[in-house]
Design an enzyme around this catalytic site. Structure first.
Site: not given
Ligand SMILES: NC(=O)C1=CN([C@@H]2O[C@H](COP(=O)(O)OP(=O)(O)OC[C@H]3O[C@@H](n4cnc5c(N)ncnc54)[C@H](OP(=O)(O)O)[C@@H]3O)[C@@H](O)[C@H]2O)C=CC1
Ligand SMILES: C[C@H](O)[C@@H]1OC(=O)[C@H](O)[C@@H]1O
Length: 254
Positions: A144, A157, A161
């Site tokens: 991230s 968090y 990351k």
């Molecule tokens: N959205 C953003 O702005 C940003 C996101 N990220 C990173 O991107 C990644 C994906 O997040 P994002 O797509 O945004 O969020 P979502 O909540 O849409 O997706 C999260 C995914 O992770 C799965 N998940 C959560 N907990 C577990 C677990 N314990 N075991 C297995 N699977 C799990 C969820 O499955 P289920 O639905 O079945 O619980 C889902 O498929 C994360 O690592 C997040 O930190 C990084 C930077 C920015």
């Molecule tokens: C969950 C936050 O919106 C997202 O996750 C990150 O890793 C960045 O900080 C984004 O803002």
């Protein structure tokens, strides 16, 4: 041009958001895909259906990445289904926004275990299989922008990351001799389930949009291209790298 023709790609946390977009993006580039998820059976099945509609094969394997055994089981199921593992996209993560001073211990521990321990054991299990196969591989971790900057309600968090970013640097060294490349993507703010509640606050959302030079927050699909690129042979000499995918947010001081 299809960048992942004939490859087997594993994606953790692919029921929704970035993981789902990466899984579908890999299938669009010719890969068969194994997805992991924790709870969302319906969305996971719909991801499998979307991949199959592209003419590729897919399986969904439910499991909590915080449990090290989940990683071993996920890789074994993928090998059973597709015979090999070429790419691991370690993406699963949570971000339960909370203030620092009264942060509950269980929220900290759960966030560490899912985001950092989960990534560690998934990357290790994939690498063990790739080394056994003997023909290299590619690992892409979803870190991230928060690996580089802080967040008032993300004190539990952002260290995870930064840890994932660091994990890719160290595994790039540990696995280079096996021709296994390890890189991370650093998304900015991407509209997904993880921040739906946080960004329901119009003022916060507008502030985040204004901080982004490209003028909009990201969509999950914005990550698919960079992840597919790093996974593919187009990036054959890229390892230990971190690619910001943030619309320019990180460099925007003033
Ligand atoms: N959205 C953003 O702005 C940003 C996101 N990220 C990173 O991107 C990644 C994906 O997040 P994002 O797509 O945004 O969020 P979502 O909540 O849409 O997706 C999260 C995914 O992770 C799965 N998940 C959560 N907990 C577990 C677990 N314990 N075991 C297995 N699977 C799990 C969820 O499955 P289920 O639905 O079945 O619980 C889902 O498929 C994360 O690592 C997040 O930190 C990084 C930077 C920015
Ligand atoms: C969950 C936050 O919106 C997202 O996750 C990150 O890793 C960045 O900080 C984004 O803002």
């Amino acid at each position: 041009m299809k960048l992942l023709e004939g490859k087997t790609v594993l994606v953790t946390g692919a029921s929704t958001g970035i993981g789902r977009a990466a899984a579908i993006g890999a299938a669009q580039h010719g890969a068969n895909v194994a997805i992991n998820y924790a709870n969302s059976d319906g969305p996971a099945q719909s991801c499998v259906a979307a991949i199959e509609a592209l003419g590729q094969r897919a399986i969904a394997v439910k499991g909590d990445v915080a449990d090290p055994q989940t990683a071993q089981d996920f890789v074994a199921r993928a090998v059973d289904a597709f015979g090999k593992v070429d790419v691991m996209v370690s993406n699963a993560g949570i971000c339960p926004f909370h203030a620092f001073l009264d942060m509950p211990v269980d929220v900290v521990e759960r966030t560490f275990r899912v985001n950092l321990h989960g990534a560690y054991f998934m990357v290790q299990a994939a690498a063990q299989q790739m080394v056994k196969q003997g023909h290299g591989g590619s690992i892409v971790a979803v870190s991230s922008i928060s690996a580089l900057v802080g967040g008032e309600y993300q004190t539990h968090y952002t260290p995870t990351k930064a840890g994932v970013h660091s994990l890719m640097q160290s595994t790039a060294i540990a696995l280079g001799k096996h021709n296994i490349r390890c890189n991370s993507v650093l998304p900015g703010t991407i509209l997904t389930e993880i921040n739906k509640d946080d960004l329901a606050d119009d003022e916060k959302r507008r502030y985040m949009e204004q901080r982004t030079p490209l003028g909009r927050l990201g969509a999950p699909e914005d990550l698919a291209g960079p992840i597919v690129f790093l996974a593919s042979d187009m990036a054959a000499y890229v390892t230990g790298a971190a690619l910001l995918v943030d619309g320019g947010m990180y460099v925007n001081l003033q």
